[in-house]
Design a protein around this motif. Sequence first.
Motif, PDB file in Angstrom:
ATOM      1  N   VAL A  11       0.858  -1.189   0.000  1.00 42.98           N
ATOM      2  CA  VAL A  11       0.000   0.000   0.000  1.00 42.98           C
ATOM      3  C   VAL A  11       0.889   1.232   0.000  1.00 42.98           C
ATOM      4  CG1 VAL A  11      -1.734   1.327   1.253  1.00 42.98           C
ATOM      5  CG2 VAL A  11      -1.897  -1.181   1.184  1.00 42.98           C
ATOM      6  N   ILE A  12       0.665   2.111  -0.980  1.00 43.63           N
ATOM      7  CA  ILE A  12       1.397   3.375  -1.047  1.00 43.63           C
ATOM      8  C   ILE A  12       0.452   4.494  -0.636  1.00 43.63           C
ATOM      9  CG2 ILE A  12       2.787   4.912  -2.460  1.00 43.63           C
ATOM     10  CD1 ILE A  12       3.957   2.096  -2.172  1.00 43.63           C
ATOM     11  N   ASP A  13       0.750   5.127   0.490  1.00 40.47           N
ATOM     12  CA  ASP A  13      -0.054   6.233   1.008  1.00 40.47           C
ATOM     13  C   ASP A  13       0.496   7.533   0.432  1.00 40.47           C
ATOM     14  OD1 ASP A  13      -1.431   8.137   2.410  1.00 40.47           O
ATOM     15  OD2 ASP A  13      -0.838   7.431   4.403  1.00 40.47           O
ATOM     16  N   SER A  14      -0.231   8.079  -0.545  1.00 39.77           N
ATOM     17  CA  SER A  14       0.219   9.278  -1.246  1.00 39.77           C
ATOM     18  C   SER A  14      -0.216  10.534  -0.497  1.00 39.77           C
ATOM     19  CB  SER A  14      -0.338   9.278  -2.678  1.00 39.77           C
ATOM     20  OG  SER A  14       0.096  10.404  -3.402  1.00 39.77           O
ATOM     21  N   ALA A  15       0.457  10.784   0.639  1.00 37.05           N
ATOM     22  CA  ALA A  15       0.268  12.005   1.427  1.00 37.05           C
ATOM     23  C   ALA A  15      -1.177  12.210   1.855  1.00 37.05           C
ATOM     24  CB  ALA A  15       0.772  13.234   0.645  1.00 37.05           C
ATOM     25  N   SER A  16      -1.848  11.134   2.262  1.00 37.35           N
ATOM     26  CA  SER A  16      -3.213  11.280   2.777  1.00 37.35           C
ATOM     27  C   SER A  16      -3.200  12.127   4.049  1.00 37.35           C
ATOM     28  CB  SER A  16      -3.805   9.905   3.088  1.00 37.35           C
ATOM     29  OG  SER A  16      -3.912   9.116   1.926  1.00 37.35           O
ATOM     30  N   VAL A  17      -4.255  12.931   4.239  1.00 36.81           N
ATOM     31  CA  VAL A  17      -4.352  13.758   5.443  1.00 36.81           C
ATOM     32  C   VAL A  17      -4.339  12.862   6.676  1.00 36.81           C
ATOM     33  CG1 VAL A  17      -5.830  15.322   6.733  1.00 36.81           C
ATOM     34  CG2 VAL A  17      -5.534  15.642   4.263  1.00 36.81           C
TER      35      VAL A  17
END
Length: 297
Positions: free
Chosen positions: A39-45
């Motif tokens: 899982v790549i978390d692309s700068a989620s708040v």
Amino acid sequence: MSGSPVTVAICTHDRPDMLERLVAGLLPALRDRGVALLVIDSASVEPVAPRIAALDADVCVVRLEVPGIALARNAALLACDTPWIAFLDDDEVPVAGWLDAVLALIARLPADCAGCGGDVVPDWERRDAPRIGRRWLTYLSMIEQAGEFDQSERPWFGIGHAVMRMAAMRSVGGFDPRLGRDGATLLSGEESHLIALLIARGWRIWHSDRLRVLHHVPPERLERAWVRDRAYWEGVSTLRRFRLEGRNGLRRYVAKAWVKAVMLRGAAPLGRRFDCDLRRGFVEGVLAEHGGGAIAA
């Protein structure tokens, strides 16, 4: 390296509930077949790692502090240690048997195949969704093609629901971060640019309708304002691709786009309005490069 030939990678940005649903649905089949999930978390708040850890502490989560789909997919490529990578977007749900189809497919694809895309069908949030045309469906990233075949001559392809050969991805350096969604605009083109580079290097691109996912469509994407904005950014994206790929005939295309953008604005059929918005995005991109103005909407 794990015993599986493929890693499943999900790139996500600010859709934690959809991501959790997708991961929870995938995990049983992945565990049974020894397939790793990334899982790549692309700068989620809201960082997604705690939610994913609650489902399975062994899932690898990579956190990026700068949003961007090209950056996220490149991070997935860096973290992948299997010969193949299967990309899914966080707003998709694979149909039953999807993982079995992936494993069977990569076992029979020819050696010169860089990747294989599949069908994407709408999962309407709005149950009274109106009938819309193919152009609109394309802007919604929907793809339906019957059968399994080499589509290199005329690829209709989306990475967000595809299996890709890692050797091919490395051969072109992955995705260009100057293209693709960035959290602020509807910029696109990173997939088309990648496919063009792969084909230019002699790789082939396939399609299989056995790879099938449902793609969530929120109500706002059925509004004309959204799809016209999407068409505009398709024009901006096309210009960037022209620049990056060093295409011939740029001046001729700009002149043609300018004339059509002016002629088609105003009262025109909806499909023609999409053409107008696309060409306006292209021309205004050129004008911005030279400090010029914009065409009135």
